[in-house]
Scaffold this active site. Structure first.
Site, PDB file in Angstrom:
ATOM      1  CB  CYS A   1     -97.038   2.165-101.686  1.00  0.00           C
ATOM      2  SG  CYS A   1     -95.779   3.091-101.178  1.00  0.00           S
TER       3      CYS A   1
ATOM      4  CG  HIS B   1    -103.131   0.692 -97.362  1.00  0.00           C
ATOM      5  ND1 HIS B   1    -104.536   0.783 -97.261  1.00  0.00           N
ATOM      6  CD2 HIS B   1    -102.729   1.707 -96.439  1.00  0.00           C
ATOM      7  CE1 HIS B   1    -104.568   2.051 -96.843  1.00  0.00           C
ATOM      8  NE2 HIS B   1    -103.541   2.790 -96.464  1.00  0.00           N
TER       9      HIS B   1
ATOM     10  CB  SER C   1    -104.777   8.661 -98.124  1.00  0.00           C
ATOM     11  OG  SER C   1    -105.314   8.895 -96.818  1.00  0.00           O
TER      12      SER C   1
ATOM     13  CB  THR D   1     -94.811   2.979 -95.280  1.00  0.00           C
ATOM     14  OG1 THR D   1     -96.275   2.869 -95.191  1.00  0.00           O
ATOM     15  CG2 THR D   1     -94.255   1.637 -95.995  1.00  0.00           C
TER      16      THR D   1
ATOM     17  CD  GLU E   1     -97.849   0.011 -94.627  1.00  0.00           C
ATOM     18  OE1 GLU E   1     -96.422  -0.030 -94.333  1.00  0.00           O
ATOM     19  OE2 GLU E   1     -98.300   1.244 -94.936  1.00  0.00           O
TER      20      GLU E   1
ATOM     21  CB  SER F   1    -106.051   8.049 -93.107  1.00  0.00           C
ATOM     22  OG  SER F   1    -104.472   8.496 -93.519  1.00  0.00           O
TER      23      SER F   1
ATOM     24  CB  CYS G   1     -97.135  10.004-100.179  1.00  0.00           C
ATOM     25  SG  CYS G   1     -97.796   8.468-100.194  1.00  0.00           S
TER      26      CYS G   1
END
Length: 757
Positions: A94, A72, A265, A163, A124, A219, A12
């Site tokens: 991010c 994260h 990722s 997210t 995160e 992930s 992403c």
């Protein structure tokens, strides 16, 4: 065997950005990532091989280290601790996660309860929780719904989402929050890329026999992709890389339809390797199929895209490729002061120019301003040919003039064309909207397009039209709303719309001023009346008030007792003249204070606003006597409000007369001790018993509100009366008032200094 890769798969925007930042530091010394940069073992192993180690916690950090923050994000406490250690932080968080940090921090400072919807064990979520002092309630699944109900209903709450969360779960939690809290703030902070990847994966999984989800074991977004695919395709398998395909080789056959998706990722190289490994077992031309699926782009192409994300520095665009495109701010607009959120919106379709394609970084750099400028130039040529008026914002001061933006094109406006009259300060135009025309279009010696505009031509034309309209309608006594254009020592020039008028300094304030700047400034809006007009000389005299009209209105409505708010206009030894709006009234010095003053300046000054009332009116001679003192503030009211007949007080003798003595009961309030009330023995004169300055005890025997006098008695406090007092006549037994007007006169007081010894 047919193999298809999901339209949206792999890196992403946030991960691609973090990876690019990390590889940019590959040749630097003392560099490490704070925790795993992303959840992908192959990539983190490659970074380690390039000298970028992993710093697991703050204790491992050392002064001088360059610490790359993971995509994260981390907590505020960790970030501060790293800075205190003397490390240099390289923030690869991010931007979508940074936005959540900001929301949480601001809401926490407003004492709102933070709710994070996500996996409490995910880095995160742990990082987000660190921006509200780890006080958040974390909802990771249906088993956590009870935590919401434990929060009092009247608590102000702010909810954010991890997210990579599945939107279906967010909607469930959102429904509960809205039902339980009336003042909940719920932010959908799920990354658009996450939603799009999940939707693309689901659509592919619905039409294939076997689905492979490629990504790191830890992930979160990869795990969510797996769950989405498993719901529609029972044969969904999670793998980290191509090596793990050997466990599923027995599934492959010629007629099998296989789908591939990958977490945010997962590098493109890993996806390609998985694809090619599958292709080796297939007799079709897999290199050609892969090329068709990945749809390569070339620099210089113009493509259509959809805006899927906006950050303060760039815009992410879906261009139908395996990569998401990025428009840096400088490629979005020529206006460096513009707000990026005003230029594009999420979901908007845009035409973009491909500037650069980076297979290594997985990023396509795009430009929107090149497309806009090309279209804009054509529109400006048409406007130039038709002498059209354009509107643009002045964005820059340059040598010899200013620059504005029109139709996405920079337009130079020379200083001589910036205003109808000479403008010394061009900076006053900065960031303002201006109407102008194109007066010249050509190319410089390098072949670059030059566009020159003029504000002056438009302003002059509009000014002439406005002036004609003004003079056609203007008349003495008419009210206008204008803007202060300039100030001089003798007054203020007011722009009435195409023409200027002068308000003389004497008309700007009811009190004397030395310069107009004391009461107005350039740019102020002001209401004025026309006092005089001279069209031949183009001269207009203005006033703030029509005094004759104001005066007439005043006398028509004036009456004794009516209250006004006025401004002190001047002071004399005998009082203060107050402007009531068109007329002046006098507040006599005796009306300014209950205390004795020598001059009005002890109480008021010129320019003060006073609340006054009319005491007397003389309409024939135009004289007005005003009152200012308030009865409730008088020494009598203040001094006697807590006194009653019968009270025993201690007071000071301040004056002695033949018929008695005056004693101070309160400041500026005296009481009379009649000669008959000084002693229980008959005395010839008060001075035989009392002297000025004596402190005596006395009883209040009378309070006369009409005459504002108090009767006191020392005798009432004495025990034995003299026998001679018993021999009083029947007349003496009648009640006696010692505060009646007849008990003493002003003459008695004035003669007291001569007769009382």
């Amino acid at each position: 065997m047919k193999i298809e890769i999901a339209k949206k798969a792999g890196f992403c925007f946030g991960v691609a950005r973090a990876v690019k930042i990390a590889y940019d530091y590959a040749d630097a010394e003392h560099v490490c990532t704070y925790g795993l940069l992303i959840h992908n073992r192959d990539l983190t192993d490659d970074l380690r091989a390039k000298g970028i180690a992993v710093c697991e916690n703050v204790n491992m950090a050392e002064a001088g280290m360059k610490i790359i923050l993971r995509a994260h994000g981390i907590s505020k406490e960790e970030e501060q601790a790293l800075l205190e250690k003397g490390t240099k932080i390289v923030d690869a968080t991010c931007p979508y996660v940074k936005k959540i940090h900001k929301i949480v921090e601001e809401s926490h400072t407003k004492n709102r309860k933070i709710i994070i919807i996500g996996d409490e064990n995910h880095p995160e979520v742990q990082g987000i929780n660190g921006w509200c002092d780890k006080s958040a309630v974390i909802i990771g699944g249906e088993e956590d719904y009870g935590k919401i109900l434990e929060i009092p209903e009247n608590t102000p709450v702010t909810a954010v989402a991890q997210t990579t969360l599945r939107r279906v779960f967010l909607k469930k939690v959102e429904k509960i929050l809205k039902k339980h809290f009336t003042n909940a703030e719920i932010f959908d902070t799920i990354c658009n890329a996450t939603s799009e990847r999940q939707q693309a994966a689901k659509e592919l999984a619905e039409k294939v026999d076997v689905m492979f989800v490629v990504g790191g074991r830890h992930s979160s977004n990869t795990r969510k992709l797996y769950e989405v695919c498993l719901e529609v395709c029972p044969k969904t398998f999670a793998i980290e890389n191509a090596k793990e395909l050997k466990n599923y080789i027995n599934l492959f056959n010629k007629n099998l339809k296989v789908g591939i998706t990958a977490g945010a990722s997962t590098p493109d190289a890993v996806i390609k390797e998985v694809y090619l490994t599958m292709a080796e077992t297939n007799e079709m031309n897999f290199a050609e199929a892969l090329e068709e699926t990945l749809k390569p782009l070339n620099s210089g192409e113009v493509v259509k895209g959809v805006v899927i994300g906006i950050t303060p520095t760039e815009v992410q665009v879906d261009i139908g490729s395996k990569y998401d495109g990025v428009i840096p701010f400088e490629e979005l607009t020529n206006d460096t002061t513009a707000d990026i959120h005003d230029l594009v919106k999420i979901g908007e379709e845009v035409d973009v120019y491909v500037v650069h394609v980076s297979d290594r970084d997985g990023v396509v750099t795009l430009s929107k301003k090149k497309i806009d400028a090309a279209k804009g130039l054509e529109e400006l040529k048409t406007a130039f040919e038709n002498n059209e008026i354009l509107v643009g914002r002045v964005v820059e001061l340059v040598k010899g003039g200013v620059v504005t933006i029109a139709k996405g094109v920079r337009v130079f406006i020379p200083a001589s064309e910036c205003a109808e009259r000479f403008l010394a300060d061009l900076g006053s135009l900065l960031n303002s909207e201006q109407r102008f025309r194109i007066i010249k279009m050509d190319e410089d010696r390098r072949g670059r397009q030059r566009v020159v505009g003029s504000i002056k031509s438009v302003a002059k034309e509009e000014s002439e039209k406005a002036a004609a309209a003004f003079w056609a309608d203007a008349e003495v006594g008419k009210l206008y709303k204008g803007t202060i254009k300039s100030l001089t020592s003798f007054g203020a020039f007011v722009d009435l719309g195409g023409v200027d008028g002068l308000v003389h300094i004497s008309e700007l304030s009811p009190v004397r001023i030395n310069h107009p700047s004391e009461v107005v400034k350039v740019g102020d809006e002001i209401e004025v009346y026309i006092k005089e007009l001279n069209k031949e000389e183009n001269r207009i005299s203005l006033v703030k008030e029509l005094k004759e009209q104001k005066a007439a209105e005043f006398w028509e409505n004036a009456e004794v007792g009516k209250k006004y708010e006025g401004i002190v206009k001047s002071l004399t030894s005998f009082g203060a003249f107050v402007d009531l709006g068109g007329v002046d009234g006098l507040v006599h010095i005796s009306e300014l204070s209950w205390n004795r003053i020598k001059h009005p300046s002890e109480v008021v000054k010129v320019g003060d606003t006073l609340e006054v009332y009319i005491k007397e009116l003389d309409k024939e001679n135009g004289k007005i006597s005003l009152g200012y003192k308030k009865e409730e503030d008088s020494p009598w009211i203040q001094g006697t409000k807590d006194l009653q007949v019968g009270d025993v007080i201690k007071c000071k003798v301040v004056r002695i007369l033949p018929f008695g003595a005056f004693a101070e009961v309160a400041p500026f309030v005296d009481g009379l001790i009649h000669i008959s009330q000084i002693s229980n023995e008959r005395i010839s004169k008060p001075s035989d018993v009392l002297a000025i300055g004596d402190m005596v005890d006395a009883q209040i025997v009378e309070i006369n509100e009409d005459t504002k006098q108090i009767g006191l008695s020392m005798k009432a406090l004495m025990a034995d009366s003299d026998s001679t007092e018993a021999e009083v006549s029947e007349k003496d037994d009648m009640p006696v008032s010692y505060t009646d007007e007849g008990s003493f006169t002003l003459g008695d007081i004035l003669d007291s200094d001569d007769s009382a010894e």
